[in-house]
Design a protein around this motif. Structure first.
Motif, PDB file in Angstrom:
ATOM      1  N   ASP A 113       0.884  -1.126  -0.009  1.00 18.85           N
ATOM      2  CA  ASP A 113       0.058   0.017   0.019  1.00 18.85           C
ATOM      3  C   ASP A 113       0.820   1.194   0.199  1.00 18.85           C
ATOM      4  OD1 ASP A 113      -1.682   1.879   0.396  1.00 18.85           O
ATOM      5  OD2 ASP A 113      -2.944   0.730   1.722  1.00 18.85           O
ATOM      6  N   ILE A 114       0.897   1.933  -1.062  1.00 18.22           N
ATOM      7  CA  ILE A 114       1.712   3.133  -1.341  1.00 18.22           C
ATOM      8  C   ILE A 114       1.049   4.283  -0.488  1.00 18.22           C
ATOM      9  CG2 ILE A 114       2.784   2.596  -3.394  1.00 18.22           C
ATOM     10  CD1 ILE A 114       0.968   4.447  -4.801  1.00 18.22           C
ATOM     11  N   SER A 115       0.007   4.127   0.269  1.00 15.85           N
ATOM     12  CA  SER A 115      -0.625   5.236   0.934  1.00 15.85           C
ATOM     13  C   SER A 115       0.014   5.059   2.335  1.00 15.85           C
ATOM     14  CB  SER A 115      -1.959   5.259   1.088  1.00 15.85           C
ATOM     15  OG  SER A 115      -2.522   4.121   1.853  1.00 15.85           O
ATOM     16  N   ILE A 116       0.968   4.493   2.662  1.00 16.80           N
ATOM     17  CA  ILE A 116       1.712   4.198   3.741  1.00 16.80           C
ATOM     18  C   ILE A 116       2.808   5.477   4.158  1.00 16.80           C
ATOM     19  CG2 ILE A 116       3.781   3.071   3.031  1.00 16.80           C
ATOM     20  CD1 ILE A 116       2.929   0.784   5.043  1.00 16.80           C
ATOM     21  N   GLY A 117       2.710   6.512   3.385  1.00 22.31           N
ATOM     22  CA  GLY A 117       3.325   7.550   3.619  1.00 22.31           C
ATOM     23  C   GLY A 117       3.624   8.130   5.165  1.00 22.31           C
ATOM     24  N   ALA A 118       2.370   8.226   5.634  1.00 23.32           N
ATOM     25  CA  ALA A 118       2.132   8.951   6.977  1.00 23.32           C
ATOM     26  C   ALA A 118       2.865   8.213   7.814  1.00 23.32           C
ATOM     27  CB  ALA A 118       0.650   9.105   7.257  1.00 23.32           C
ATOM     28  N   ILE A 119       2.912   6.858   8.076  1.00 22.54           N
ATOM     29  CA  ILE A 119       3.534   6.025   8.593  1.00 22.54           C
ATOM     30  C   ILE A 119       5.101   5.902   8.283  1.00 22.54           C
ATOM     31  CG2 ILE A 119       3.887   3.416   9.593  1.00 22.54           C
ATOM     32  CD1 ILE A 119       0.963   4.343  10.381  1.00 22.54           C
ATOM     33  N   SER A 128      14.037  -7.874  -1.478  1.00 17.87           N
ATOM     34  CA  SER A 128      13.593  -7.112  -0.334  1.00 17.87           C
ATOM     35  C   SER A 128      14.046  -7.954   0.771  1.00 17.87           C
ATOM     36  CB  SER A 128      12.100  -6.914  -0.335  1.00 17.87           C
ATOM     37  OG  SER A 128      11.553  -5.947  -1.332  1.00 17.87           O
ATOM     38  N   GLY A 129      14.797  -7.220   1.915  1.00 20.53           N
ATOM     39  CA  GLY A 129      15.273  -8.167   2.835  1.00 20.53           C
ATOM     40  C   GLY A 129      15.169  -7.068   4.207  1.00 20.53           C
ATOM     41  N   ASP A 130      14.961  -7.805   5.329  1.00 20.14           N
ATOM     42  CA  ASP A 130      14.938  -7.369   6.680  1.00 20.14           C
ATOM     43  C   ASP A 130      16.374  -6.726   7.082  1.00 20.14           C
ATOM     44  OD1 ASP A 130      16.348  -9.444   7.412  1.00 20.14           O
ATOM     45  OD2 ASP A 130      14.936 -10.012   9.120  1.00 20.14           O
ATOM     46  N   TYR A 131      17.370  -6.942   6.344  1.00 17.98           N
ATOM     47  CA  TYR A 131      18.805  -6.419   6.729  1.00 17.98           C
ATOM     48  C   TYR A 131      18.891  -5.122   5.928  1.00 17.98           C
ATOM     49  CZ  TYR A 131      19.058  -8.721   2.259  1.00 17.98           C
ATOM     50  OH  TYR A 131      18.945  -9.004   0.751  1.00 17.98           O
ATOM     51  N   TYR A 178      13.851  -3.761  14.118  1.00 18.30           N
ATOM     52  CA  TYR A 178      12.551  -3.170  13.285  1.00 18.30           C
ATOM     53  C   TYR A 178      13.214  -2.831  12.038  1.00 18.30           C
ATOM     54  CZ  TYR A 178      10.678  -2.850  18.129  1.00 18.30           C
ATOM     55  OH  TYR A 178      10.171  -3.385  19.288  1.00 18.30           O
ATOM     56  N   HIS A 179      12.663  -3.462  10.852  1.00 18.90           N
ATOM     57  CA  HIS A 179      13.097  -3.238   9.586  1.00 18.90           C
ATOM     58  C   HIS A 179      11.906  -2.315   8.798  1.00 18.90           C
ATOM     59  CE1 HIS A 179      10.354  -5.964   7.925  1.00 18.90           C
ATOM     60  NE2 HIS A 179      10.500  -6.917   9.079  1.00 18.90           N
ATOM     61  N   HIS A 180      12.353  -1.923   7.666  1.00 18.59           N
ATOM     62  CA  HIS A 180      11.782  -0.781   6.789  1.00 18.59           C
ATOM     63  C   HIS A 180      10.520  -1.362   5.968  1.00 18.59           C
ATOM     64  CE1 HIS A 180      13.900  -2.868   3.688  1.00 18.59           C
ATOM     65  NE2 HIS A 180      13.796  -1.943   2.712  1.00 18.59           N
ATOM     66  N   ILE A 181      10.266  -2.622   6.077  1.00 19.24           N
ATOM     67  CA  ILE A 181       9.065  -3.137   5.291  1.00 19.24           C
ATOM     68  C   ILE A 181       7.861  -3.323   6.096  1.00 19.24           C
ATOM     69  CG2 ILE A 181       8.259  -4.962   3.698  1.00 19.24           C
ATOM     70  CD1 ILE A 181      11.159  -5.377   3.138  1.00 19.24           C
ATOM     71  N   LEU A 182       6.914  -2.716   6.174  1.00 20.26           N
ATOM     72  CA  LEU A 182       5.952  -2.353   7.173  1.00 20.26           C
ATOM     73  C   LEU A 182       4.567  -3.087   6.711  1.00 20.26           C
ATOM     74  CD1 LEU A 182       6.471   1.348   7.890  1.00 20.26           C
ATOM     75  CD2 LEU A 182       7.397  -0.701   9.354  1.00 20.26           C
ATOM     76  N   ASP A 183       3.855  -3.450   7.862  1.00 23.91           N
ATOM     77  CA  ASP A 183       2.836  -4.170   7.654  1.00 23.91           C
ATOM     78  C   ASP A 183       1.508  -2.867   7.849  1.00 23.91           C
ATOM     79  OD1 ASP A 183       0.170  -5.120   7.688  1.00 23.91           O
ATOM     80  OD2 ASP A 183       0.861  -6.819   8.893  1.00 23.91           O
ATOM     81  N   PRO A 184       0.744  -2.450   6.504  1.00 25.01           N
ATOM     82  CA  PRO A 184      -0.046  -1.513   6.494  1.00 25.01           C
ATOM     83  C   PRO A 184      -1.328  -1.650   7.428  1.00 25.01           C
ATOM     84  CG  PRO A 184       0.572  -2.051   4.104  1.00 25.01           C
ATOM     85  CD  PRO A 184       0.945  -3.132   5.243  1.00 25.01           C
ATOM     86  N   LYS A 185      -1.696  -2.842   7.858  1.00 22.23           N
ATOM     87  CA  LYS A 185      -2.561  -3.057   8.919  1.00 22.23           C
ATOM     88  C   LYS A 185      -2.300  -2.714  10.329  1.00 22.23           C
ATOM     89  CE  LYS A 185      -5.289  -5.567   5.915  1.00 22.23           C
ATOM     90  NZ  LYS A 185      -4.687  -5.358   4.638  1.00 22.23           N
ATOM     91  N   THR A 186      -0.685  -2.761  10.691  1.00 22.52           N
ATOM     92  CA  THR A 186      -0.339  -2.357  12.005  1.00 22.52           C
ATOM     93  C   THR A 186       0.404  -1.044  11.912  1.00 22.52           C
ATOM     94  OG1 THR A 186       1.429  -3.607  11.867  1.00 22.52           O
ATOM     95  CG2 THR A 186      -0.382  -4.948  12.630  1.00 22.52           C
ATOM     96  N   GLY A 187       1.080  -0.977  11.113  1.00 21.91           N
ATOM     97  CA  GLY A 187       2.089   0.471  10.991  1.00 21.91           C
ATOM     98  C   GLY A 187       3.604  -0.111  11.572  1.00 21.91           C
ATOM     99  N   TRP A 188       3.706  -1.362  11.829  1.00 18.50           N
ATOM    100  CA  TRP A 188       4.787  -1.954  12.526  1.00 18.50           C
ATOM    101  C   TRP A 188       5.445  -3.059  11.295  1.00 18.50           C
ATOM    102  CZ3 TRP A 188       6.827  -0.072  16.726  1.00 18.50           C
ATOM    103  CH2 TRP A 188       5.951   0.929  17.467  1.00 18.50           C
ATOM    104  N   LEU A 238       2.933 -10.085   2.860  1.00 20.25           N
ATOM    105  CA  LEU A 238       1.956 -11.399   2.680  1.00 20.25           C
ATOM    106  C   LEU A 238       2.462 -12.258   3.621  1.00 20.25           C
ATOM    107  CD1 LEU A 238       0.659 -11.623  -0.799  1.00 20.25           C
ATOM    108  CD2 LEU A 238      -0.468 -11.175   1.028  1.00 20.25           C
ATOM    109  N   GLY A 239       3.976 -12.559   3.733  1.00 25.84           N
ATOM    110  CA  GLY A 239       4.437 -13.578   4.448  1.00 25.84           C
ATOM    111  C   GLY A 239       4.554 -15.008   3.648  1.00 25.84           C
ATOM    112  N   PRO A 240       5.170 -16.230   3.895  1.00 20.94           N
ATOM    113  CA  PRO A 240       5.501 -17.226   3.187  1.00 20.94           C
ATOM    114  C   PRO A 240       4.449 -17.846   2.412  1.00 20.94           C
ATOM    115  CG  PRO A 240       6.102 -17.858   5.262  1.00 20.94           C
ATOM    116  CD  PRO A 240       5.607 -16.109   5.431  1.00 20.94           C
ATOM    117  N   GLU A 241       3.283 -18.264   3.235  1.00 18.40           N
ATOM    118  CA  GLU A 241       2.018 -19.054   2.518  1.00 18.40           C
ATOM    119  C   GLU A 241       1.551 -18.137   1.432  1.00 18.40           C
ATOM    120  OE1 GLU A 241       2.551 -18.988   5.927  1.00 18.40           O
ATOM    121  OE2 GLU A 241       3.659 -21.091   6.043  1.00 18.40           O
TER     122      GLU A 241
END
Ligand code: AMP
Ligand code: MG
Length: 372
Positions: free
Chosen positions: A148-154, A276-279, A290-300, A328-331
């Protein structure tokens, strides 16, 4: 680029080119001696005329620059140093242009203008922005908002593009979440306009801009008539054609646990591969990463994966896809990857388990310690 960097192989005359004439009869020797200047001239003409026709063998010319917050490496195959120099220079200029257009935090970029001027009313934007935002919106729908590119505020609260000192305040993240909703971006492709429905919304193209820049850099290089090369913007890469000698480009994928190692490699022709990596960008706070790829549902930060590599024809799409699959995660991520025609890849989940798409099984060469 420094001119001296492209060295040409030099034609040198070895000692074997000279013959001794001492044992020949005198008249022949005299004849030869008198004709030597003519002979030499003839040989010289022959050499120069043949040199003019034949060009040096193709080589890989390479340059690196710090752009888009990362090291961008460009390699081109050419037999003409001037052509290679021009192509690489044009590609870097184009990347700089895209950086000016799409950077989230720089004043005067289109992203900043959209946040300011498209709130509650349509704003005409460049056609290339329409194309990129359109594809991002497609992936938001496909992933039910994991991308979600509207994640700018987070992302503004996290400030991953600066050296991070701390994590944001949980209340501030909670508040900003109400401004994250891709359904509230109104893109009108026909009229080339965008409108942000929620006041205070802002866009972040950090998950797509590098990929687009890589595609555009490759187009610049091809535009100079070059038939093979590779552009790598810190893990967002695209290759075209083959190396001198006909070999495919061999691409290494970074081990998410050891930055100096690769976890596997694959030979790729005319394809983009983005990881894309958490490193890449993170902060360790009270023992937690705490890495830079965020879940738009939580902001974390999204917690399902360590690393995701996605390959498809365009680097823009591979860039969007790698971030989307990561969230999305592995599955769910593997299910989407297998569903998408022309896309392959690998997901490494948070525990280190690897998931490889069906088209990559056999093609991806894993490092030995990973095959156990
Ligand atoms: P990448 O390194 O390509 O995976 O992109 C990560 C960047 O995309 C972050 O630095 C943010 O600017 C932005 N971003 C983070 N999470 C998301 C998300 N869920 N959807 C879209 N963009 C994101
Ligand atoms: Mg991405």
């Amino acid at each position: 680029m420094q001119k001296g960097r492209f060295c040409q192989p030099q034609n040198t005359l070895s000692k074997e080119n000279f013959r001794h004439t001492h044992n020949l009869p005198v008249f022949i020797r005299n004849l030869l001696m008198s004709q030597i200047p003519v002979l030499l001239l003839g040989i010289f003409c022959l050499l120069t005329s043949s040199c003019k026709g034949s060009r040096p063998e193709p080589k890989i010319y390479q340059r690196t620059q710090f752009l888009l917050g990362t090291l961008v490496e460009i390699k081109v195959v050419s037999n003409d140093p001037a052509e290679a120099d021009r192509a690489i220079g044009n590609a870097f200029s184009r990347i700089r242009q895209i950086e000016d257009l799409m950077s989230a935090r720089r004043p005067g970029t289109w992203i900043e203008r959209i946040s300011r001027e498209a709130a509650g009313r349509p704003l005409v934007i460049p056609q290339e922005m329409v194309k990129i935002i359109g594809l991002c919106q497609k992936y938001s729908r496909l992933t039910d908002g994991a991308f979600d590119i509207s994640i700018g505020a987070i992302t503004r609260l996290w400030q991953f593009d600066r050296p991070m000192e701390t994590i944001p305040d949980a209340r501030a993240v909670e508040d900003a979440l109400r401004l994250v909703d891709f359904n509230k971006i109104r893109l009108d492709s026909q009229n080339g306009t965008i409108e942000l429905v929620l006041m205070g919304m802002s866009l972040d193209l950090g998950a797509a801009a590098k990929g687009y820049a890589v595609d555009e850099a490759v187009e610049e290089i091809k535009g100079e008539g070059i038939k093979a090369g590779l552009v790598n913007a810190g893990g967002d890469l695209k290759s075209f054609g083959r190396k001198p000698g006909g070999e495919s480009w061999n691409i290494g994928i970074q081990d998410p646990d050891h930055s100096e190692r690769i976890i596997g490699s694959i030979r790729l022709d005319d394809i983009a591969l983005v990881t894309s990596g958490d490193y890449e960008r993170y902060i360790i706070h009270e023992g937690i990463k705490y890495h830079h790829i965020l879940d738009p549902k939580t902001g974390w930060p999204a917690r399902g994966c360590k690393s995701v590599s996605a390959a498809c024809a365009e680097a823009l799409e591979a860039d969007i896809l790698s971030t989307a699959l990561f969230v999305l995660g592995p599955e769910k991520g593997m299910a989407l990857l297998e569903d998408l025609p022309g896309a392959e890849g690998m997901i490494i989940d948070a525990s280190g388990k690897m998931f490889i798409s069906s088209g990559w099984k056999g093609a991806l060469r894993l490092e030995e310690r990973r095959m156990k």
